[in-house]
Design an enzyme around this catalytic site. Structure first.
Site, PDB file in Angstrom:
ATOM      1  N   HIS A  32     -42.046  50.989 100.419  1.00  0.00           N
ATOM      2  CA  HIS A  32     -42.352  49.363  99.566  1.00  0.00           C
ATOM      3  C   HIS A  32     -41.923  48.594 100.262  1.00  0.00           C
ATOM      4  O   HIS A  32     -41.522  48.153 101.235  1.00  0.00           O
ATOM      5  CB  HIS A  32     -41.200  49.823  98.117  1.00  0.00           C
ATOM      6  CG  HIS A  32     -40.426  51.266  97.017  1.00  0.00           C
ATOM      7  ND1 HIS A  32     -41.527  51.216  96.859  1.00  0.00           N
ATOM      8  CD2 HIS A  32     -40.233  52.255  98.218  1.00  0.00           C
ATOM      9  CE1 HIS A  32     -41.098  52.131  95.277  1.00  0.00           C
ATOM     10  NE2 HIS A  32     -40.917  53.131  96.529  1.00  0.00           N
ATOM     11  N   ASN A  54     -32.399  55.730  93.899  1.00  0.00           N
ATOM     12  CA  ASN A  54     -32.596  56.674  92.985  1.00  0.00           C
ATOM     13  C   ASN A  54     -34.305  57.580  93.218  1.00  0.00           C
ATOM     14  O   ASN A  54     -34.783  56.885  93.893  1.00  0.00           O
ATOM     15  CB  ASN A  54     -33.518  55.830  91.788  1.00  0.00           C
ATOM     16  CG  ASN A  54     -33.990  56.857  90.529  1.00  0.00           C
ATOM     17  OD1 ASN A  54     -33.156  57.602  91.142  1.00  0.00           O
ATOM     18  ND2 ASN A  54     -35.010  56.366  89.463  1.00  0.00           N
ATOM     19  N   ASP A  87     -38.420  55.530 102.481  1.00  0.00           N
ATOM     20  CA  ASP A  87     -38.321  55.332 100.837  1.00  0.00           C
ATOM     21  C   ASP A  87     -37.792  53.966 101.455  1.00  0.00           C
ATOM     22  O   ASP A  87     -36.397  53.515 100.296  1.00  0.00           O
ATOM     23  CB  ASP A  87     -37.368  56.011  99.725  1.00  0.00           C
ATOM     24  CG  ASP A  87     -37.872  55.528  99.199  1.00  0.00           C
ATOM     25  OD1 ASP A  87     -38.351  54.942  98.089  1.00  0.00           O
ATOM     26  OD2 ASP A  87     -37.435  56.470  97.691  1.00  0.00           O
ATOM     27  N   HIS A  96     -34.628  44.997  98.861  1.00  0.00           N
ATOM     28  CA  HIS A  96     -34.217  43.940  97.575  1.00  0.00           C
ATOM     29  C   HIS A  96     -33.411  42.708  98.080  1.00  0.00           C
ATOM     30  O   HIS A  96     -32.752  42.809  98.786  1.00  0.00           O
ATOM     31  CB  HIS A  96     -33.550  44.855  96.795  1.00  0.00           C
ATOM     32  CG  HIS A  96     -33.857  46.170  95.849  1.00  0.00           C
ATOM     33  ND1 HIS A  96     -34.910  45.825  94.537  1.00  0.00           N
ATOM     34  CD2 HIS A  96     -33.975  46.866  95.990  1.00  0.00           C
ATOM     35  CE1 HIS A  96     -35.239  46.601  94.683  1.00  0.00           C
ATOM     36  NE2 HIS A  96     -34.750  47.439  94.919  1.00  0.00           N
TER      37      HIS A  96
HETATM   38 ZN   LIG Z   1     -38.511  57.364  93.193  1.00  0.00          ZN
HETATM   39 ZN   LIG Z   2     -39.821  55.037  96.717  1.00  0.00          ZN
END
Ligand SMILES: [Zn+2]
Ligand SMILES: [Zn+2]
Length: 430
Positions: A66, A282, A309, A313
């Site tokens: 991300h 998550n 992942d 933040h």
């Molecule tokens: Zn996810």
């Molecule tokens: Zn993700």
């Protein structure tokens, strides 16, 4: 006569190229950004790297990250994420579409590509949203995104609750040839959950997410997959039950693949006992039994890709109380040593199998011609010092964020060089 512009020779490294079955001490020559030769090479070159004692692999590929752009540039940008990626040894990454606005049309796919070209660090690929606004109701413009160069589709962060919508997405994706890569979470089993549902969530008084939230949706998708020829890749499996479902689907010959993250192999929900939001992620951290099942699945070859992942933040967001803080762990700069700790030091698998899950196998899932050092392929290479010991220090991260539960961990294995298209894009100077 063609003038040679760029020559890079990597000498005496342990070359691990699982796609070509190579694991021996060799040299690698890259000319004009392309792999020219792998073997014993006597000539010299403009740039020579001595890789004695190091591991030389195809550039690592992370198909789940991300970068928060557009919309949350103070958290991460394509530029900062790209720099963090090469520092972590990744020459190709796939960004997720849960940005603001989401990546759900041609223009937004092209926007990410353009930003990545300007950043000029790692290759950045894009997955587009499966549904409009990731709302799970109506399909997004999958065909147009595919034409713009998207490598797959996901509503990551949200599960697609409606089975008919998922069925349609799988059917439609076959027209693009691209993979559908869902985040499996059935909200009827805990949309408000902030950690694993179990003993710890009861003691802490926090709402839990049942393992069934993941497993029920995964099972449903597998049934849908039996009716289409779609390519299906489930993101971040975290439970023992998911491993069993994947195993059966693979035995049935379905086109299913799966990935795991470092945190689901190293951390359990015991970590949350002091409400540290850096462990809020998550799918949530589960139990030792789940970790054992995931490690066994890796040993058995059932897991196709190791991903990060990477989910940065702001500190101010993670400083909120546990219920309100966002999900996610910033990990792209330390994922490789974390995998070494979870898999190699724990004797689950050896280097070649691990490198395969970080190079050629994820490349196959998203259908890119990478992840190998075959002659004529693009010169993306990661040079790794397997024995270098260091301490994770988030103050040194290139990522803009610091939400990392591994802060202060003693780890082993460091990226020495990250080479993209024959160019040194990162060099460790410690
Ligand atoms: Zn996810
Ligand atoms: Zn993700």
């Amino acid at each position: 006569m063609k003038k040679v512009k760029n020559e890079l020779l990597i000498k005496n490294g342990r070359v691990i190229d699982p796609a070509n079955g190579i694991d021996e001490v060799m040299d690698v020559l890259i000319i004009d950004g392309v792999v020219e030769k792998v073997g014993k090479i006597d000539q010299t070159a403009e740039i020579v790297i001595d890789a004695t004692g190091k591991i030389v692999t195809p550039g690592l590929i992370d198909i789940h990250t991300h970068f928060r752009e557009p919309g949350d540039e103070e958290v991460e940008t394509i530029a900062s994420g790209s720099m963090a990626a090469v520092a972590g040894g990744f020459t190709s990454v796939v960004t997720m579409p849960n940005t603001d606005p989401p990546i759900q049309d041609e223009t937004s796919v092209e926007y990410i590509h353009r930003k990545a070209r300007v950043a000029r660090k790692t290759h950045v690929y894009v997955m587009g949203a499966i549904t409009k606004d990731r709302a799970g109701k109506e399909l997004a413009e999958m065909g147009l995104m595919a034409r713009a160069g998207a490598v797959g589709f996901t509503d990551d962060g949200n599960g697609i609750q409606d089975a008919a919508v998922m069925s349609m997405a799988l059917k439609y994706s076959t027209m693009t040839g691209l993979v559908v890569a869902p985040h499996c979470q059935d909200d009827s089993f805990g949309s408000s959950g902030v950690m694993n549902s179990g003993y710890n969530s009861t003691v802490l008084g926090l709402p839990g997410t049942d393992v069934l939230a993941e497993e029920m949706m995964l099972w449903r998708d597998i049934q849908l997959l039996k009716r289409t020829k779609a390519k299906y890749h489930v993101q971040h499996i975290s439970t023992k039950g998911s491993v069993k479902i994947i195993k059966e689907a693979k035995e049935d010959g379905l086109a299913v693949s799966c990935e795991v993250t470092p945190h689901h192999l190293l951390l359990t929900d015991d970590s949350i006992c002091d409400y540290d939001t850096n462990y809020k992620v998550n799918p949530p951290l589960r139990t030792n039994e789940d970790i054992e099942a995931l490690r066994q699945a890796i040993a058995d070859g059932l897991v196709d890709a190791l991903v990060t992942d990477h989910a940065p933040h702001l500190q101010s967001a993670k400083d909120l109380e546990f219920l309100a803080a966002p999900f996610g762990i910033d990990s792209i700069e330390c994922a490789l040593p974390l995998y070494v700790k979870a898999l190699i030091d724990s004797k689950v698998i050896g280097w070649p199998k691990m490198i395969a899950m970080m190079t050629c196998r994820p490349a196959g899932i998203i259908g890119i011609d990478k992840g190998t050092l075959g002659v004529g392929k693009q010169g993306d290479v990661t040079i790794i010092d397997p024995d270098a010991k260091w301490k994770v220090d988030t103050a040194k991260f290139y990522s803009k964020s610091r939400n990392c539960p591994y802060q202060g961990w003693d780890v082993k294995t460091k990226v020495s060089y990250t080479i993209v298209g024959g160019e040194i894009r990162y060099q460790n100077k410690d």
